[in-house]
Design an enzyme around this catalytic site. Structure first.
Site, PDB file in Angstrom:
ATOM      1  N   HIS A  98    -112.759  18.468  40.003  1.00 26.62           N
ATOM      2  CA  HIS A  98    -113.235  19.831  40.231  1.00 26.62           C
ATOM      3  C   HIS A  98    -113.209  20.596  38.907  1.00 26.62           C
ATOM      4  O   HIS A  98    -112.419  20.287  38.013  1.00 26.62           O
ATOM      5  CB  HIS A  98    -112.349  20.535  41.265  1.00 26.62           C
ATOM      6  CG  HIS A  98    -112.906  21.837  41.726  1.00 26.62           C
ATOM      7  ND1 HIS A  98    -112.704  23.027  41.057  1.00 26.62           N
ATOM      8  CD2 HIS A  98    -113.696  22.143  42.800  1.00 26.62           C
ATOM      9  CE1 HIS A  98    -113.330  24.002  41.688  1.00 26.62           C
ATOM     10  NE2 HIS A  98    -113.928  23.499  42.749  1.00 26.62           N
ATOM     11  N   GLU A 146    -122.243  21.058  41.487  1.00 27.31           N
ATOM     12  CA  GLU A 146    -121.887  22.467  41.419  1.00 27.31           C
ATOM     13  C   GLU A 146    -121.826  22.924  39.965  1.00 27.31           C
ATOM     14  O   GLU A 146    -120.819  22.702  39.287  1.00 27.31           O
ATOM     15  CB  GLU A 146    -120.532  22.686  42.098  1.00 27.31           C
ATOM     16  CG  GLU A 146    -120.152  24.126  42.295  1.00 27.31           C
ATOM     17  CD  GLU A 146    -118.884  24.267  43.128  1.00 27.31           C
ATOM     18  OE1 GLU A 146    -118.919  25.024  44.098  1.00 27.31           O
ATOM     19  OE2 GLU A 146    -117.868  23.631  42.797  1.00 27.31           O
ATOM     20  N   ILE A 151    -119.929  29.015  40.114  1.00 27.33           N
ATOM     21  CA  ILE A 151    -118.812  29.017  41.054  1.00 27.33           C
ATOM     22  C   ILE A 151    -118.294  30.441  41.241  1.00 27.33           C
ATOM     23  O   ILE A 151    -117.983  31.137  40.285  1.00 27.33           O
ATOM     24  CB  ILE A 151    -117.671  28.103  40.563  1.00 27.33           C
ATOM     25  CG1 ILE A 151    -118.138  26.641  40.549  1.00 27.33           C
ATOM     26  CG2 ILE A 151    -116.438  28.250  41.441  1.00 27.33           C
ATOM     27  CD1 ILE A 151    -117.134  25.676  39.946  1.00 27.33           C
TER      28      ILE A 151
END
Length: 235
Positions: A98, A146, A151
């Protein structure tokens, strides 16, 4: 026994470190109700490590997910996250790489190998088309596409990015499911991104910062279900 089966469409509630303890338990109960109401949607909830066991103990349909694991085996590894411990606590899936916990490519490979050994579903993040294509060669269960700069902004990836990453990943690893989740902040965003071809999506601040987080979570799972039905009826 094998890995937990994930079907498309799927939805992930990823509260990061915004929620923990009783607040997280309450949202996990909401996620469980939403999963029961929409059995066609695989519903994930990620948990801080300290809450994995409690959440796993009160859910059945929800796919309990760790925020990270390290590619280590029992033994030395002070301060690292042991995959066996995460699984023992009730996690059946894990995020890797992530933007807030980035890994080297070598570390991704090692962590994925351990996850596969333990039948833990892998959700590996990619912040660009180039990285998505590279990660696809490892054949994870799910790739989260992503762009880091989106984000938490409320701005979703544009249609061309979604289409390009979907096509690039499927060309390399056809069985890998694709998650598009940057900037998801409403049920309509969930519907739209799945209609554009994503297998699933997810949300953090769009839920945690909503006036009624529980209702927003329920609405987003319902939107994923609606998009899935719409997609199937048009085929």
């Amino acid at each position: 026994m094998g890995k937990r089966k994930v079907q498309a469409p799927f939805f992930m509630f990823n509260p990061k470190s915004y929620l923990y303890g009783e607040d997280l338990i309450a949202m996990a109960q909401t996620a469980e109700k939403a999963a029961a109401a929409h059995p066609d949607v695989s519903v994930f909830i990620t948990c801080p490590f300290a809450d994995l066991s409690r959440v796993a103990g009160i859910t059945d349909r929800v796919i309990v997910t760790a925020q990270h694991i390290d590619g280590i085996k029992p033994g030395r590894g002070m301060g690292h996250v042991l995959p066996e411990a995460v699984k023992e606590a009730g996690a059946v899936a894990t995020f890797l790489n992530h933007a807030e916990r980035p890994l080297t490519f070598e570390a991704i490979i090692k962590a994925m190998e351990r996850a596969d050994e333990l039948d833990i579903v892998t959700i590996v993040c990619a912040d660009s088309l180039k990285e998505a294509r590279a990660i696809a060669t490892l054949k994870p269960d799910i790739i989260l596409c992503e762009p880091t700069e989106l984000i938490g902004t409320g701005n979703t990836s544009d249609a061309s990015y979604i289409t390009a990453t979907n096509d690039a990943i499927k060309a390399v690893s056809p069985k890998t499911l694709i998650m598009q989740a940057a900037g998801i902040s409403s049920a309509q965003d969930v519907f739209d991104v799945i209609k554009l071809g994503a297998d699933g999506t997810g949300c953090t601040s769009g839920i945690t910062a909503a006036p009624d987080p529980k209702q927003m979570l329920a609405d987003m799972v319902a939107a994923a279900s609606e998009a899935g039905h719409s997609e199937r009826s048009s085929q």
